[in-house]
Design a protein around this motif. Structure first.
Motif, mmCIF file in Angstrom:
data_model
loop_
_atom_site.group_PDB
_atom_site.id
_atom_site.type_symbol
_atom_site.label_atom_id
_atom_site.label_comp_id
_atom_site.label_asym_id
_atom_site.label_seq_id
_atom_site.Cartn_x
_atom_site.Cartn_y
_atom_site.Cartn_z
ATOM 1 N N SER A 120 -113.187 -10.846 10.012
ATOM 2 C CA SER A 120 -113.885 -11.644 9.327
ATOM 3 C C SER A 120 -114.781 -12.960 10.096
ATOM 4 O O SER A 120 -115.783 -13.472 9.478
ATOM 5 N N HIS A 121 -114.117 -13.186 11.185
ATOM 6 C CA HIS A 121 -114.883 -14.308 11.985
ATOM 7 C C HIS A 121 -116.095 -13.862 12.591
ATOM 8 O O HIS A 121 -117.170 -14.430 12.911
ATOM 9 N N ASP A 149 -103.555 -6.815 8.852
ATOM 10 C CA ASP A 149 -104.019 -7.993 8.429
ATOM 11 C C ASP A 149 -104.464 -9.073 9.551
ATOM 12 O O ASP A 149 -105.571 -9.517 9.369
ATOM 13 N N ALA A 150 -104.147 -8.811 10.627
ATOM 14 C CA ALA A 150 -104.905 -9.488 11.885
ATOM 15 C C ALA A 150 -105.899 -8.851 12.154
ATOM 16 O O ALA A 150 -107.170 -9.777 12.544
ATOM 17 N N GLN A 205 -116.940 -17.002 6.354
ATOM 18 C CA GLN A 205 -115.894 -16.347 6.935
ATOM 19 C C GLN A 205 -114.830 -16.254 5.811
ATOM 20 O O GLN A 205 -114.263 -15.036 5.802
ATOM 21 N N GLU A 206 -114.660 -17.143 4.960
ATOM 22 C CA GLU A 206 -113.614 -17.112 3.771
ATOM 23 C C GLU A 206 -113.942 -15.914 2.971
ATOM 24 O O GLU A 206 -113.091 -14.935 2.571
ATOM 25 N N HIS A 254 -113.701 -12.658 4.640
ATOM 26 C CA HIS A 254 -112.072 -12.358 4.728
ATOM 27 C C HIS A 254 -111.634 -11.687 3.217
ATOM 28 O O HIS A 254 -111.072 -10.433 3.291
ATOM 29 N N GLU A 255 -112.360 -12.272 2.287
ATOM 30 C CA GLU A 255 -111.973 -12.025 0.863
ATOM 31 C C GLU A 255 -112.282 -10.469 0.439
ATOM 32 O O GLU A 255 -111.679 -9.891 0.140
ATOM 33 N N VAL A 266 -108.292 -7.684 9.733
ATOM 34 C CA VAL A 266 -109.034 -8.329 8.817
ATOM 35 C C VAL A 266 -109.358 -9.774 9.129
ATOM 36 O O VAL A 266 -110.750 -10.071 8.908
ATOM 37 N N GLU A 267 -108.554 -10.345 9.719
ATOM 38 C CA GLU A 267 -108.774 -11.772 9.960
ATOM 39 C C GLU A 267 -109.855 -11.976 11.086
ATOM 40 O O GLU A 267 -110.860 -12.740 11.089
ATOM 41 N N ALA A 268 -109.649 -10.926 12.165
ATOM 42 C CA ALA A 268 -110.224 -11.166 13.473
ATOM 43 C C ALA A 268 -111.757 -10.606 12.965
ATOM 44 O O ALA A 268 -112.876 -11.398 13.529
ATOM 45 N N SER A 324 -110.652 -7.827 2.618
ATOM 46 C CA SER A 324 -109.281 -7.640 2.606
ATOM 47 C C SER A 324 -109.056 -6.787 1.083
ATOM 48 O O SER A 324 -108.212 -5.740 0.817
#
Ligand SMILES: C[C@@H](C(=O)O)C(=O)SCCNC(=O)CCNC(=O)[C@H](O)C(C)(C)COP(=O)(O)OP(=O)(O)OC[C@H]1O[C@@H](n2cnc3c(N)ncnc32)[C@H](O)[C@@H]1OP(=O)(O)O
Length: 256
Positions: free
Chosen positions: A235-236, A228-229, A77-78, A81-82, A231-233, A85
């Motif tokens: 990525s999961h 941003d939110a 996931q990290e 995210h990267e 991207v976070e969602a 992003s």
């Protein structure tokens, strides 16, 4: 280094045309393409001469979205995210460019290709293309902030429904919902085209003024927070079994 994005500066018209240049992959956005776009857009932020930026695609497609090869493999996931992003930053930089931007959608677009178009101020679509925020069918959501931008471009009820349905729509439908400002039928992008002329015929000062007014009319800080939110969602969801299976099915289908 291959030019995955061609840059053409037209001095007289003060226009820069960026052409996504991976026609054999329907202009899917690879990591290398992101890196090239990043440098080009950064330069445009410092450019005092260019009054119009047009983004288009080489070949039959505008853009097939994120390169499903580059963005996959054993990533957690990290890492997802990267990677997401990086393109989100490009979309943000396009959104905030100091001059008007047009997505000249010369053919089909899917997923992130629609997100990229949403980052532009105006969208003109080829009448025979088809277009979809298909992420929903891939077990993910938009992941570059383009879902957030879609809400800025069309009625929120329509945006919400399009993201859920993930359906592929015609140029006419895109125009009727206001996603596209107009359709066109020409194959070659020409700066004398009637859709481009109004931009070319205005002065640099006028266009910069209208663009700054357009940006002032939006709450950019809020927009960035929502992107941003997103991207976070995404990525999961990126590491979910549903998404991995959808991607594997796409490549299996293509091998048949
Ligand atoms: C990042 C995320 C986000 O929204 O944030 C996304 O964008 S998710 C990505 C969302 N995009 C998609 O799901 C689009 C997937 N692609 C397709 O549905 C289709 O390829 C079309 C775009 C409709 C084009 O169909 P068409 O029949 O014209 O061509 P095709 O399927 O034979 O594809 C031609 C070549 O391009 C490759 N290709 C096409 N789309 C690709 C993609 N997104 N990533 C990596 N490769 C891709 C194919 O594997 C094939 O390579 P070979 O010739 O080597 O076999």
């Amino acid at each position: 280094m291959n030019n995955l994005v061609k840059v053409e500066n037209s001095k007289i018209e003060q226009t820069t045309i960026l052409t996504l240049n991976r026609p054999e992959k329907r202009n899917a956005i690879s990591i290398e393409l992101i890196n090239q776009l990043k440098v080009i857009i950064e330069k445009l932020h410092q450019d005092d001469e260019t009054k119009l930026v047009i983004i288009t695609g080489e070949g039959s497609a505008f853009c097939a979205g994120g390169d499903l090869n580059d963005f996959h493999g054993e990533i957690d996931q990290e890492k997802a995210h990267e990677l997401l992003s990086q393109m989100q930053e490009v979309l943000w930089q396009i959104t905030t460019l100091p001059m008007p931007t047009i997505a000249w959608m010369n053919g089909l677009a899917r997923g992130g290709g629609m997100e990229l178009a949403s980052a532009c101020d105006f969208r003109y679509v080829h009448e025979s293309g088809n277009y979809g925020f298909t992420q929903g069918k891939l077990g993910i959501s938009t992941g570059w902030g383009g879902g957030t931008l879609l809400y800025e471009r069309i009625h929120s009820q329509e945006a919400y429904y399009w993201l859920v349905s993930a359906d592929i729509r015609s140029a006419q439908v895109l125009k009727s919902i206001g996603f596209a400002q107009a359709t066109f039928s020409t194959h070659q992008l020409e700066l004398e085209h009637d859709l481009i002329k109004p931009f070319i015929s205005r002065s640099l000062t006028q266009l910069k003024h209208w663009k700054s007014q357009w940006l002032q009319n939006q709450d950019l800080q809020k927009l960035k927070t929502k992107m941003d939110a997103e991207v976070e969602a995404c990525s999961h969801m990126w590491v979910s079994d549903e998404h991995k299976e959808a991607v594997s099915n796409f490549f299996k289908r293509n091998k048949k």
